[in-house]
Design a protein around this motif. Structure first.
Motif, mmCIF file in Angstrom:
data_model
loop_
_atom_site.group_PDB
_atom_site.id
_atom_site.type_symbol
_atom_site.label_atom_id
_atom_site.label_comp_id
_atom_site.label_asym_id
_atom_site.label_seq_id
_atom_site.Cartn_x
_atom_site.Cartn_y
_atom_site.Cartn_z
ATOM 1 N N GLN A 351 0.829 -1.204 0.000
ATOM 2 C CA GLN A 351 0.000 0.000 0.000
ATOM 3 C C GLN A 351 0.865 1.256 0.000
ATOM 4 O OE1 GLN A 351 -2.499 -0.488 3.429
ATOM 5 N NE2 GLN A 351 -3.875 -1.938 2.422
ATOM 6 N N SER A 352 1.881 1.274 0.842
ATOM 7 C CA SER A 352 2.757 2.441 0.913
ATOM 8 C C SER A 352 3.526 2.634 -0.387
ATOM 9 C CB SER A 352 3.735 2.300 2.081
ATOM 10 O OG SER A 352 3.048 2.332 3.315
ATOM 11 N N LEU A 353 3.978 1.528 -0.981
ATOM 12 C CA LEU A 353 4.726 1.628 -2.234
ATOM 13 C C LEU A 353 3.849 2.191 -3.352
ATOM 14 C CD1 LEU A 353 7.188 1.077 -4.012
ATOM 15 C CD2 LEU A 353 6.359 -1.275 -4.301
ATOM 16 N N VAL A 354 2.638 1.665 -3.486
ATOM 17 C CA VAL A 354 1.738 2.151 -4.536
ATOM 18 C C VAL A 354 1.391 3.617 -4.315
ATOM 19 C CG1 VAL A 354 -0.564 1.894 -5.543
ATOM 20 C CG2 VAL A 354 0.798 -0.132 -5.033
ATOM 21 N N CYS A 355 1.094 3.980 -3.070
ATOM 22 C CA CYS A 355 0.761 5.373 -2.779
ATOM 23 C C CYS A 355 1.954 6.298 -3.019
ATOM 24 C CB CYS A 355 0.264 5.511 -1.340
ATOM 25 S SG CYS A 355 -1.368 4.794 -1.065
ATOM 26 N N ALA A 356 3.164 5.828 -2.695
ATOM 27 C CA ALA A 356 4.350 6.638 -2.961
ATOM 28 C C ALA A 356 4.537 6.849 -4.453
ATOM 29 C CB ALA A 356 5.585 5.968 -2.359
ATOM 30 N N LEU A 357 4.279 5.812 -5.247
ATOM 31 C CA LEU A 357 4.395 5.950 -6.690
ATOM 32 C C LEU A 357 3.334 6.902 -7.250
ATOM 33 C CD1 LEU A 357 5.129 2.240 -7.701
ATOM 34 C CD2 LEU A 357 6.728 4.166 -7.726
ATOM 35 N N LEU A 358 2.177 6.926 -6.626
ATOM 36 C CA LEU A 358 1.110 7.812 -7.091
ATOM 37 C C LEU A 358 1.329 9.263 -6.662
ATOM 38 C CD1 LEU A 358 -2.125 5.696 -6.435
ATOM 39 C CD2 LEU A 358 -1.239 6.415 -8.661
ATOM 40 N N PHE A 359 1.718 9.464 -5.422
ATOM 41 C CA PHE A 359 1.650 10.809 -4.853
ATOM 42 C C PHE A 359 3.001 11.513 -4.694
ATOM 43 C CE2 PHE A 359 -2.189 8.637 -3.195
ATOM 44 C CZ PHE A 359 -3.135 9.431 -3.839
ATOM 45 N N THR A 360 4.112 10.817 -4.846
ATOM 46 C CA THR A 360 5.408 11.473 -4.690
ATOM 47 C C THR A 360 6.167 11.489 -6.009
ATOM 48 O OG1 THR A 360 6.798 9.550 -4.147
ATOM 49 C CG2 THR A 360 5.464 10.490 -2.358
ATOM 50 N N GLY A 361 7.353 12.116 -5.958
ATOM 51 C CA GLY A 361 8.181 12.201 -7.143
ATOM 52 C C GLY A 361 8.777 10.884 -7.584
ATOM 53 N N TYR A 362 8.589 9.814 -6.820
ATOM 54 C CA TYR A 362 8.976 8.493 -7.300
ATOM 55 C C TYR A 362 8.209 8.138 -8.574
ATOM 56 C CZ TYR A 362 11.112 7.414 -2.723
ATOM 57 O OH TYR A 362 11.894 7.392 -1.597
ATOM 58 N N GLY A 363 7.006 8.707 -8.687
ATOM 59 C CA GLY A 363 6.154 8.379 -9.821
ATOM 60 C C GLY A 363 5.401 9.587 -10.327
ATOM 61 N N ALA A 364 4.074 9.581 -10.123
ATOM 62 C CA ALA A 364 3.216 10.610 -10.716
ATOM 63 C C ALA A 364 3.269 11.951 -9.995
ATOM 64 C CB ALA A 364 1.766 10.101 -10.759
ATOM 65 N N GLY A 365 3.694 11.977 -8.733
ATOM 66 C CA GLY A 365 3.785 13.242 -8.006
ATOM 67 C C GLY A 365 2.459 13.948 -7.829
ATOM 68 N N LEU A 366 1.417 13.196 -7.485
ATOM 69 C CA LEU A 366 0.068 13.758 -7.405
ATOM 70 C C LEU A 366 -0.290 14.315 -6.034
ATOM 71 C CD1 LEU A 366 -1.924 11.078 -9.449
ATOM 72 C CD2 LEU A 366 -1.130 13.323 -10.211
ATOM 73 N N VAL A 367 0.655 14.424 -5.110
ATOM 74 C CA VAL A 367 0.328 14.945 -3.791
ATOM 75 C C VAL A 367 -0.278 16.340 -3.920
ATOM 76 C CG1 VAL A 367 2.681 15.838 -3.449
ATOM 77 C CG2 VAL A 367 1.216 15.389 -1.474
ATOM 78 N N GLY A 368 -1.421 16.549 -3.253
ATOM 79 C CA GLY A 368 -2.097 17.832 -3.294
ATOM 80 C C GLY A 368 -2.917 18.083 -4.537
ATOM 81 N N ARG A 369 -3.016 17.091 -5.413
ATOM 82 C CA ARG A 369 -3.702 17.286 -6.685
ATOM 83 C C ARG A 369 -4.893 16.349 -6.888
ATOM 84 N NH1 ARG A 369 2.011 17.690 -10.061
ATOM 85 N NH2 ARG A 369 2.528 19.826 -9.428
ATOM 86 N N VAL A 370 -5.246 15.582 -5.859
ATOM 87 C CA VAL A 370 -6.353 14.637 -5.956
ATOM 88 C C VAL A 370 -7.355 14.951 -4.855
ATOM 89 C CG1 VAL A 370 -7.010 12.201 -6.000
ATOM 90 C CG2 VAL A 370 -4.755 12.897 -6.853
ATOM 91 N N SER A 371 -8.627 15.031 -5.193
ATOM 92 C CA SER A 371 -9.662 15.389 -4.224
ATOM 93 C C SER A 371 -9.897 14.265 -3.229
ATOM 94 C CB SER A 371 -10.976 15.693 -4.951
ATOM 95 O OG SER A 371 -11.512 14.514 -5.526
#
Length: 442
Positions: A351-371
């Motif tokens: 869960q942490s790995l997938v979320c890190a890939l979604l929300f941090t610069g490891y991947g999509a960097g979507l932190v603060g951009r998803v409702s």
């Protein structure tokens, strides 16, 4: 950051022990090797709750700051925040802590039956858990609780001879003392003229989001910057409640409470009544203080209320899941939740790995951009995928990858990962009970 909202989901390092009781009811009897399927189902349910809480912290640096993310201020966004805060935050780490204590007793019993020395193996397991937690905190999620579990596990080992009644009384005292600490702190803040949300919180949230959207070095640097605050919150706010739940699990394990649920039906019903009334009311107070009036004496007082009411709501959740496993839909419930509950350490880290890939610069960097509604939808989708993958994995394998690694270090052997041909387990079709081998917020 709200100290009680930081869920930090654990992995149960003692999961994987077997239970020799045979009194489980329909749809929840012991699976292969004597495992209790209903306990795996409860772990699976708790893993869902952990994900719903943790993903909020990974998706927004405003989460827990006392401020609403200015980019997501619609009524629907607010409704989702209220829903998660009331029903999820500060509840599910207690479930995992309880299961840690319960599974600890199963391993003790197994060691006694086999004549093995328990302490050396358990100490190696705790050391392995600490290392995994430290890596997890630095690389993926600074709010890791695995290291805290490893430290608290040392105290649990020393207290393993406690009688069930003494363990329960000690747990109650820990909850009461922690709540009293919050009340005294709230009084002190009030007498000092109150407090409020840090004026620089918005700027800090934006700075943290920019850092987390950077490269790997920037992400790790931000995690390291947050660690001192996280360690403080864990040590002084969450650890006492977690250890109290350890002790309740220890007492329940000594009494074999989950081995014959039919015998404890009245107790389960009482827990549901208490949790879904007093516990839920406490959750509402906690959410109101966190979302409407954060940063002052009232919020600190609400945290004290939460300390004594969140365990009731967590217990009501557990009682509900356990009663469902005994009823008409028991087989279907354990078939869905049991496999993912058997590999909770792997599931939590994934869960942490997938979320890190979604929300941090490891991947999509979507932190603060998803409702918030979209974040909740991502959590549910991810958990559904974990259910499917866990069932597939356990058809031919005994352990999850992380569980296998921890077991190898604990036993200093190379345990077989794949099942012997002709003994593939049964991750059966619904509604049969899965015979999966076993196996944990910011």
């Amino acid at each position: 950051m709200n100290p009680r909202a930081v869920e930090r989901g654990p992995a149960d390092p003692t999961a994987g022990a077997t239970h020799t009781d045979t009194g489980a009811g329909r749809g929840a009897g012991p699976g292969a090797g004597g495992r209790l399927a209903q306990v795996d189902a409860l772990r699976g349910f708790a893993l869902l709750g952990i994900l719903v809480v943790n993903i909020g912290y990974m998706a927004s640096t405003y989460h827990g700051s006392g401020l609403e993310d200015p980019g997501f201020a619609s009524p629907l966004d607010g409704a989702v925040r209220w829903f998660v805060t009331v029903f999820f935050e500060a509840k599910f780490f207690l479930l995992f802590s309880f299961l840690f204590g319960y599974s600890f007793t199963l391993q003790l019993d197994s060691a006694e039956r086999s004549g093995a020395r328990f302490a050396p193996r358990f100490l190696r397991r705790l050391a392995g858990l600490f290392v995994l937690g430290a890596l997890h905190a630095v690389l993926l999620f600074p709010g890791d609780i695995l290291t805290t579990y490893a430290v608290l596990g040392l105290i649990l080992l020393a207290a393993r001879r406690l009688r069930p009644r003494t363990a329960v009384r000690t747990a109650v005292v820990l909850f009461a003392v922690t709540a009293a600490w919050y009340v005294l702190l709230a009084v002190g803040v009030h007498l000092a003229g109150g407090a409020g949300v840090d004026p620089g919180a918005a700027a800090e949230a934006e700075r943290a989001a920019d850092a987390l959207r950077g490269g790997a070095g920037s992400v790790i640097g931000e995690h390291l910057r947050q660690l001192p605050d996280v360690v403080f919150l864990l040590a002084f706010f969450q650890a006492p409640a977690a250890f109290a739940a350890f002790l309740l699990g220890l007492a329940a394990g000594r009494a074999r409470a989950l081995g014959d649920l039919a015998r404890h039906r009245t107790t389960l019903v009482r827990l549901q009544w208490a949790g879904f009334t007093v516990g839920l009311l406490g959750g509402v107070v906690y959410a109101h203080a966190s979302l409407v009036r954060p940063g002052g004496a009232y919020q600190i007082l609400a945290l004290g209320v939460d300390v004594v009411t969140a365990p009731l709501l967590a217990a009501a959740y557990a009682a509900t899941v356990l009663r469902i496993t005994q009823g008409r839909f028991g087989g279907r419930t354990v078939a869905v939740l049991g496999p993912v509950g058997s590999v909770t350490l792997t599931g939590y880290l994934t869960q942490s790995l997938v979320c890190a890939l979604l929300f941090t610069g490891y991947g999509a960097g979507l932190v603060g951009r998803v409702s918030p509604p979209a974040v909740l939808a991502i959590a549910l989708t991810l958990f559904a995928a974990q259910i499917v993958v866990s069932r597939w994995w356990l058809r031919s394998r005994r352990y999850g990858p992380a569980e296998w690694l921890l077991r190898a270090w604990t036993t200093l052997t190379r345990p077989p990962l794949r099942r012997a041909e002709g003994t593939a387990a049964a991750v059966p079709a619904v509604p049969a009970v899965p015979a999966a081998p076993a196996a944990p917020e910011r």
